[in-house]
Design an enzyme around this catalytic site. Structure first.
Site, PDB file in Angstrom:
ATOM      1  N   GLN A 184       0.843  -1.198   0.000  1.00 18.53           N
ATOM      2  CA  GLN A 184       0.000   0.000   0.000  1.00 18.53           C
ATOM      3  C   GLN A 184       0.881   1.253   0.000  1.00 18.53           C
ATOM      4  O   GLN A 184       1.624   1.494   0.949  1.00 18.53           O
ATOM      5  CB  GLN A 184      -0.881   0.000   1.243  1.00 18.53           C
ATOM      6  CG  GLN A 184      -1.798   1.205   1.339  1.00 18.53           C
ATOM      7  CD  GLN A 184      -2.459   1.320   2.704  1.00 18.53           C
ATOM      8  OE1 GLN A 184      -1.870   0.959   3.718  1.00 18.53           O
ATOM      9  NE2 GLN A 184      -3.671   1.821   2.737  1.00 18.53           N
ATOM     10  N   GLY A 185       0.779   2.057  -1.045  1.00 18.30           N
ATOM     11  CA  GLY A 185       1.609   3.255  -1.159  1.00 18.30           C
ATOM     12  C   GLY A 185       0.802   4.525  -1.002  1.00 18.30           C
ATOM     13  O   GLY A 185       0.577   5.264  -1.963  1.00 18.30           O
TER      14      GLY A 185
ATOM     15  N   SER B  32       1.127   6.638   2.262  1.00 16.59           N
ATOM     16  CA  SER B  32       1.860   7.622   3.063  1.00 16.59           C
ATOM     17  C   SER B  32       3.116   8.111   2.356  1.00 16.59           C
ATOM     18  O   SER B  32       3.766   7.368   1.610  1.00 16.59           O
ATOM     19  CB  SER B  32       2.265   6.995   4.397  1.00 16.59           C
ATOM     20  OG  SER B  32       1.146   6.483   5.054  1.00 16.59           O
TER      21      SER B  32
ATOM     22  N   GLU C 262     -10.412  -1.122   5.584  1.00 12.67           N
ATOM     23  CA  GLU C 262      -9.111  -1.093   6.229  1.00 12.67           C
ATOM     24  C   GLU C 262      -9.254  -0.918   7.736  1.00 12.67           C
ATOM     25  O   GLU C 262      -8.548  -1.518   8.532  1.00 12.67           O
ATOM     26  CB  GLU C 262      -8.258   0.052   5.672  1.00 12.67           C
ATOM     27  CG  GLU C 262      -6.950   0.169   6.427  1.00 12.67           C
ATOM     28  CD  GLU C 262      -5.982   1.185   5.820  1.00 12.67           C
ATOM     29  OE1 GLU C 262      -4.786   1.002   6.027  1.00 12.67           O
ATOM     30  OE2 GLU C 262      -6.418   2.128   5.145  1.00 12.67           O
TER      31      GLU C 262
ATOM     32  N   ASN D 232      -5.730   6.741  15.811  1.00 14.30           N
ATOM     33  CA  ASN D 232      -6.928   6.752  16.644  1.00 14.30           C
ATOM     34  C   ASN D 232      -7.439   8.167  16.913  1.00 14.30           C
ATOM     35  O   ASN D 232      -8.629   8.358  17.135  1.00 14.30           O
ATOM     36  CB  ASN D 232      -6.662   5.995  17.947  1.00 14.30           C
ATOM     37  CG  ASN D 232      -6.706   4.487  17.719  1.00 14.30           C
ATOM     38  OD1 ASN D 232      -6.713   4.038  16.574  1.00 14.30           O
ATOM     39  ND2 ASN D 232      -6.760   3.722  18.795  1.00 14.30           N
ATOM     40  N   GLU D 233      -6.531   9.141  16.864  1.00 14.88           N
ATOM     41  CA  GLU D 233      -6.993  10.530  17.028  1.00 14.88           C
ATOM     42  C   GLU D 233      -7.890  10.901  15.841  1.00 14.88           C
ATOM     43  O   GLU D 233      -8.937  11.523  16.016  1.00 14.88           O
ATOM     44  CB  GLU D 233      -5.800  11.488  17.127  1.00 14.88           C
ATOM     45  CG  GLU D 233      -5.039  11.403  18.454  1.00 14.88           C
ATOM     46  CD  GLU D 233      -4.251  10.105  18.620  1.00 14.88           C
ATOM     47  OE1 GLU D 233      -3.775   9.550  17.610  1.00 14.88           O
ATOM     48  OE2 GLU D 233      -4.128   9.634  19.769  1.00 14.88           O
TER      49      GLU D 233
HETATM   50  C1  LIG Z   1       2.950  -0.716  11.361  1.00 15.83           C
HETATM   51  C2  LIG Z   1       2.609   0.334  10.356  1.00 15.83           C
HETATM   52  C3  LIG Z   1       2.361  -0.043   9.055  1.00 15.83           C
HETATM   53  C4  LIG Z   1       2.070   0.910   8.097  1.00 15.83           C
HETATM   54  N1  LIG Z   1       1.883   0.490   6.821  1.00 15.83           N
HETATM   55  C5  LIG Z   1       1.650   1.418   5.853  1.00 15.83           C
HETATM   56  C6  LIG Z   1       1.507   1.008   4.503  1.00 15.83           C
HETATM   57  O1  LIG Z   1       1.615  -0.171   4.184  1.00 15.83           O
HETATM   58  N2  LIG Z   1       1.292   1.945   3.571  1.00 15.83           N
HETATM   59  C7  LIG Z   1       1.169   3.277   3.889  1.00 15.83           C
HETATM   60  O2  LIG Z   1       0.921   4.066   3.007  1.00 15.83           O
HETATM   61  N3  LIG Z   1       1.312   3.706   5.176  1.00 15.83           N
HETATM   62  C8  LIG Z   1       1.564   2.800   6.150  1.00 15.83           C
HETATM   63  N4  LIG Z   1       1.728   3.213   7.445  1.00 15.83           N
HETATM   64  C9  LIG Z   1       1.726   4.633   7.748  1.00 15.83           C
HETATM   65  C10 LIG Z   1       0.435   5.110   8.405  1.00 15.83           C
HETATM   66  O3  LIG Z   1      -0.588   5.166   7.485  1.00 15.83           O
HETATM   67  C11 LIG Z   1       0.734   6.484   9.021  1.00 15.83           C
HETATM   68  O4  LIG Z   1       1.670   6.279  10.040  1.00 15.83           O
HETATM   69  C12 LIG Z   1      -0.487   7.143   9.595  1.00 15.83           C
HETATM   70  O5  LIG Z   1      -1.365   7.547   8.585  1.00 15.83           O
HETATM   71  C13 LIG Z   1      -0.115   8.364  10.462  1.00 15.83           C
HETATM   72  O6  LIG Z   1       0.705   9.237   9.792  1.00 15.83           O
HETATM   73  P1  LIG Z   1       2.093   9.725  10.414  1.00 15.83           P
HETATM   74  O7  LIG Z   1       2.838   8.528  10.808  1.00 15.83           O
HETATM   75  O8  LIG Z   1       2.693  10.656   9.458  1.00 15.83           O
HETATM   76  O9  LIG Z   1       1.698  10.504  11.729  1.00 15.83           O
HETATM   77  P2  LIG Z   1       1.257  12.039  11.807  1.00 15.83           P
HETATM   78  O10 LIG Z   1       0.135  12.262  10.880  1.00 15.83           O
HETATM   79  O11 LIG Z   1       2.442  12.903  11.717  1.00 15.83           O
HETATM   80  O12 LIG Z   1       0.698  12.083  13.282  1.00 15.83           O
HETATM   81  C14 LIG Z   1       1.509  12.241  14.454  1.00 15.83           C
HETATM   82  C15 LIG Z   1       0.585  12.376  15.644  1.00 15.83           C
HETATM   83  O13 LIG Z   1      -0.259  13.529  15.477  1.00 15.83           O
HETATM   84  C16 LIG Z   1      -1.611  13.170  15.541  1.00 15.83           C
HETATM   85  N5  LIG Z   1      -2.432  13.930  14.620  1.00 15.83           N
HETATM   86  C17 LIG Z   1      -2.214  14.181  13.310  1.00 15.83           C
HETATM   87  N6  LIG Z   1      -3.234  14.842  12.764  1.00 15.83           N
HETATM   88  C18 LIG Z   1      -4.146  15.030  13.753  1.00 15.83           C
HETATM   89  C19 LIG Z   1      -5.435  15.643  13.828  1.00 15.83           C
HETATM   90  N7  LIG Z   1      -6.029  16.193  12.756  1.00 15.83           N
HETATM   91  N8  LIG Z   1      -6.077  15.613  15.015  1.00 15.83           N
HETATM   92  C20 LIG Z   1      -5.501  15.033  16.092  1.00 15.83           C
HETATM   93  N9  LIG Z   1      -4.308  14.448  16.085  1.00 15.83           N
HETATM   94  C21 LIG Z   1      -3.631  14.450  14.922  1.00 15.83           C
HETATM   95  C22 LIG Z   1      -1.628  11.699  15.153  1.00 15.83           C
HETATM   96  O14 LIG Z   1      -2.789  11.048  15.648  1.00 15.83           O
HETATM   97  C23 LIG Z   1      -0.356  11.182  15.765  1.00 15.83           C
HETATM   98  O15 LIG Z   1      -0.563  10.860  17.110  1.00 15.83           O
HETATM   99  C24 LIG Z   1       2.005   2.275   8.443  1.00 15.83           C
HETATM  100  C25 LIG Z   1       2.243   2.658   9.760  1.00 15.83           C
HETATM  101  C26 LIG Z   1       2.549   1.704  10.711  1.00 15.83           C
HETATM  102  C27 LIG Z   1       2.821   2.159  12.114  1.00 15.83           C
END
Ligand SMILES: Cc1cc2nc3c(=O)[nH]c(=O)nc-3n(C[C@H](O)[C@H](O)[C@H](O)COP(=O)(O)OP(=O)(O)OC[C@H]3O[C@@H](n4cnc5c(N)ncnc54)[C@H](O)[C@@H]3O)c2cc1C
Lengths: 378, 346
Positions: free
Chosen positions: A125-126, A128, A245, A361-362
């Site tokens: 899945q691409g 992020s 998902e 979860n947020e």
């Molecule tokens: C084990 C694992 C597997 C994954 N696999 C994939 C994959 O296969 N393909 C893919 O595309 N991605 C994948 N991901 C990425 C995942 O989709 C992202 O980590 C996720 O969407 C959160 O983005 P971020 O990590 O940039 O966190 P951020 O968006 O930077 O968030 C950081 C913190 O800020 C909080 N935050 C952000 N925005 C808000 C808001 N509006 N209100 C309140 N709080 C907020 C978040 O809840 C979090 O606690 C994976 C992640 C993990 C951990």
């Protein structure tokens, strides 16, 4: 209310149980997020496919059994109870496939689905990117039209791509309209990871496995035939199936029921366990049952034509918190043994990812508050 | 497999809901507090009896008072009653008292089914009995049995409750007196389970009502120039209440089904329902008060009426820890001796 299974469902359960009992590898496979472990898991995926258990709910023509949603739940239950290996094909089968069924052309369905079912093509899945996690609409990877080649040239970077270093294909969102803002002007593409211009770099997750990858794309040509659901329609196409998902199909109750049973066994065989331990064990066990009951209610709704919608955010919040509770409780029971590398500590590390992936979860709480409770957006 | 309330059970809950919507606003809860117009509460209770509420679990009789439903009827009906906050012994009457009177062939049954006699039941020896201070009929445990007394046959000593509409009293009943309503652990276990189930469903209704009040409030109330409900801390707290309630409800429905089906897991299912509903209602009460600010900390505003009932019921018929303990024993986890009224089907 009728919480009994039909004779057909019982028969389906027996068939699944017998097959799993005879075929599930006796010793647990090494982690599917390592190179060696992934290969072992692929072999298992092909065994599943040959016996037509890899995609039970799909049409027979694509390798499935036309199983109902109820039968799918039964299969999942048996699968986890049998302690069968994790599904390394999951992101294709549970995330991409529903989208292909909903938006793919017949040609795409025929080309993509059987190979996915047979674990010949392995999908990552691409979504992020370094600058676009929760805020998925901020993606910057772009696709530029190449009329002469009859396709698009993709450039940019994806990251945290699960098992990206071992997969053969990527599905992802790219910006096809540089003028458009945010969720407009995005397109859903299917990209072979061996295409010229693609570089994949695996990297370690918290548990030390090479389960993540960065995918760099440099002028990668993707033909029009590999656009899913129309140019500029990417956001709508991607969002239409986010429910699968977050919710039921990603995490069926069987997984947690099985972990809860293991936890109860652990408590039974831990002579030092106290009343305080017991209280937590029972609470976690209750929540696993509650998740199952919630899904039975949900499947009834789906089967009777009431769509689930934003309610899948409730699933996601509940199962991710439950998974942590189960594993933290196990750590309490294990005492000094909790740090030993093994199924409980590994499960614990993985449970910590639950509140992050599939929409944090947020974000899910925002959805529950705004869409289910009707609280004002800011 | 069909996990949804059956039509006839939903119909009864709807009929009750209509009566409650018309006749039982928060002022009716206040009427049930000491110094209020208790007769106004009784009048609603009689109207509810008229649509079959009191006799929901009683076999149809010649006078057409019993509806002959099973325990599947309790979750939706009790949730509607809980939501209204009507201060009546709902679980004690519908789930426990009326079916036992019917089984014992007690002459008091018709008056109870009509709502003209108020009955209350307690299965916990020595505990203060809700509504005893104003009930006409009081059933309390006596050794291995449950005995029914008229109010003038027992000594009553009122006990204050956080929820003034509970009419708690310590009951002194003459040993071996009254009418034997149920005997032996098996019969008591069935009665107990029904009471627990009904109370769990009442809690769901109360929780839902508190959430509803709070959502309405935070959409209206402005601070810093915006509705307070647009603040994420408020949103997330309320999302967690919704989560707790939405996952408790299926457990309550499943407990009703297990009891009606005579399922071997009925006891566990029932305890689960009480644990989840009690915790969800407590969370709803706590969060609702917080999100209302000081307004939620007054008695002029209605919220406290529901919150206090929730606190009382979360602890009544076994609190969460007690029910977890009981499930733990059934899962083979060692623990102290069984609860007296649950021992039968262990
Ligand atoms: C084990 C694992 C597997 C994954 N696999 C994939 C994959 O296969 N393909 C893919 O595309 N991605 C994948 N991901 C990425 C995942 O989709 C992202 O980590 C996720 O969407 C959160 O983005 P971020 O990590 O940039 O966190 P951020 O968006 O930077 O968030 C950081 C913190 O800020 C909080 N935050 C952000 N925005 C808000 C808001 N509006 N209100 C309140 N709080 C907020 C978040 O809840 C979090 O606690 C994976 C992640 C993990 C951990």
């Amino acid at each position: 209310m009728d919480l009994t299974w039909s004779p057909e469902e019982d028969a389906f359960r027996r068939e699944a149980r017998e097959w799993l009992a005879a075929n599930v590898p006796r010793d647990p496979l090494p982690s599917g997020d390592t190179r060696a472990g992934f290969a072992a898991h692929l072999e298992w995926e092909r065994t599943l496919f040959e016996a037509r258990w890899s995609v039970v709910s799909w049409p027979e023509a694509y390798g499935g059994r036309d199983a109902s949603l109820w039968q799918w739940l039964v299969f999942e239950d048996e699968y986890h109870r049998a302690g069968a290996p994790a599904r390394v094909t999951q992101n294709g089968i549970f995330l991409l496939a529903p989208t292909v069924f909903a938006f793919g052309t017949e040609e795409q369905q025929r080309r993509i689905l059987p190979r996915m079912a047979a674990a010949q093509d392995l999908w990552a899945q691409g979504w992020s990117e370094p600058g676009a996690g929760s805020d998925l609409a901020a993606i910057r990877s772009r696709a530029v039209r190449d009329e002469g080649a009859g396709g698009w040239r993709l450039t940019g970077q994806k990251t945290w791509t699960t098992r990206g270093a071992f997969c053969t294909h990527l599905f992802g969102l790219f910006r096809t309209d540089p003028e458009a803002e945010r969720h407009r002007g995005l397109t859903y593409f299917l990209v072979p990871l061996d295409a010229p211009g693609v570089t994949v770099r695996g990297f370690e997750r918290l548990d030390g496995d090479e389960g993540f990858a960065e995918v760099f794309l440099d002028d990668v040509l993707v033909p029009d035939a590999d656009v899913l659901g129309g140019v500029g329609e990417g956001w709508r196409v991607a969002m239409a199936t986010t429910g699968s998902e977050r919710g039921l199909t990603l995490r069926s109750p069987g997984r947690f029921l099985h972990t809860a049973d293991r936890l109860v066994d652990l408590a039974r065989t831990t002579p030092e366990s106290t009343g305080a331990h017991r209280d937590r064990v029972v609470q976690a066990w209750i929540e696993a049952q509650a998740y199952e009951l919630f899904t039975l209610e949900q499947v009834t709704s789906i089967v009777e034509g009431r769509p689930v919608g934003a309610e899948s955010s409730l699933n996601k919040l509940f199962w991710s918190q439950l998974d942590i509770a189960l594993h933290e409780t196990a750590a309490e029971l294990l005492g000094p043994e909790a740090e030993i590398d093994g199924p409980w500590s590994r499960g614990f590390l993985f449970s910590l990812a639950g509140p992050i992936y599939a929409g944090t979860n947020e974000i899910q709480r925002n959805i529950v508050a705004e869409r289910l409770l009707g609280l004002p957006r800011r | 497999m069909r996990f949804a309330v059956a039509e006839r059970d939903a119909a009864l809950a709807e009929a009750a809901g209509e009566v409650l919507a018309k006749q039982a606003g928060a002022e009716r809860i206040r009427a049930g507090w000491p110094g209020g117009d208790a007769e106004a509460v009784d009048a609603v209770w009689r109207t509810l009896a008229g649509v079959g509420v009191s006799g929901a679990l009683v076999q149809e009789s010649a006078d057409g008072l019993g509806l002959g439903l099973d325990e599947n009827a309790l979750p939706p009906l009790m949730e509607a009653l809980g939501r209204s906050g009507l201060p009546v012994p709902a679980a004690e009457t519908v789930a426990v008292g009326a079916p036992l009177l019917a089984a014992a062939g007690a002459p008091q049954l018709p008056d109870v089914l009509k709502g003209s006699a108020l009955i209350t039941v307690s299965l916990t020896p020595g505990a203060p009995v809700p509504f005893a201070a104003r009930a006409d009929l009081i059933a309390v445990p006596d050794g291995e049995g449950l005995r029914l007394f008229a109010r003038d046959e027992v000594a009553l000593e009122p006990v204050g409750s956080v929820d003034g509409s509970r009419w708690l009293a310590q009951v002194g009943a003459p040993a071996g007196g009254g009418l034997l309503l149920a005997e032996g652990p098996a019969e008591l276990a069935v009665a107990h389970r029904r009471g627990v189930l009904a109370t769990a469903a009442l809690l769901l209704g109360l929780g839902g009502r508190m959430l509803e009040l709070t959502v309405a409030h935070v959409r209206e109330r402005q601070q810093f120039g915006v509705p307070v409900g647009s603040f994420q801390a408020v949103k997330h707290a309320l999302a967690d209440v919704e989560l707790a309630l939405r996952f408790a409800r299926p457990a309550v429905l499943a407990a009703g089904w297990a009891q009606a089906a005579g399922d071997s897991e009925a006891a566990v299912r029932t305890s689960m329902a009480k644990v989840l509903a009690s915790e969800a209602a407590r969370k709803a009460a706590r969060t609702a008060i917080q999100c209302h600010g000081a307004m939620g900390y007054t008695t002029e505003y209605d919220l406290h009426l529901y919150a206090k009932r929730a606190w009382a019921l979360a602890a009544d018929w076994g609190g969460p820890a007690e029910h977890r303990e009981s499930i733990g024993r059934r899962l083979g986890l060692a623990g102290p001796a069984d609860h007296v009224s649950e021992g039968a089907d262990a």
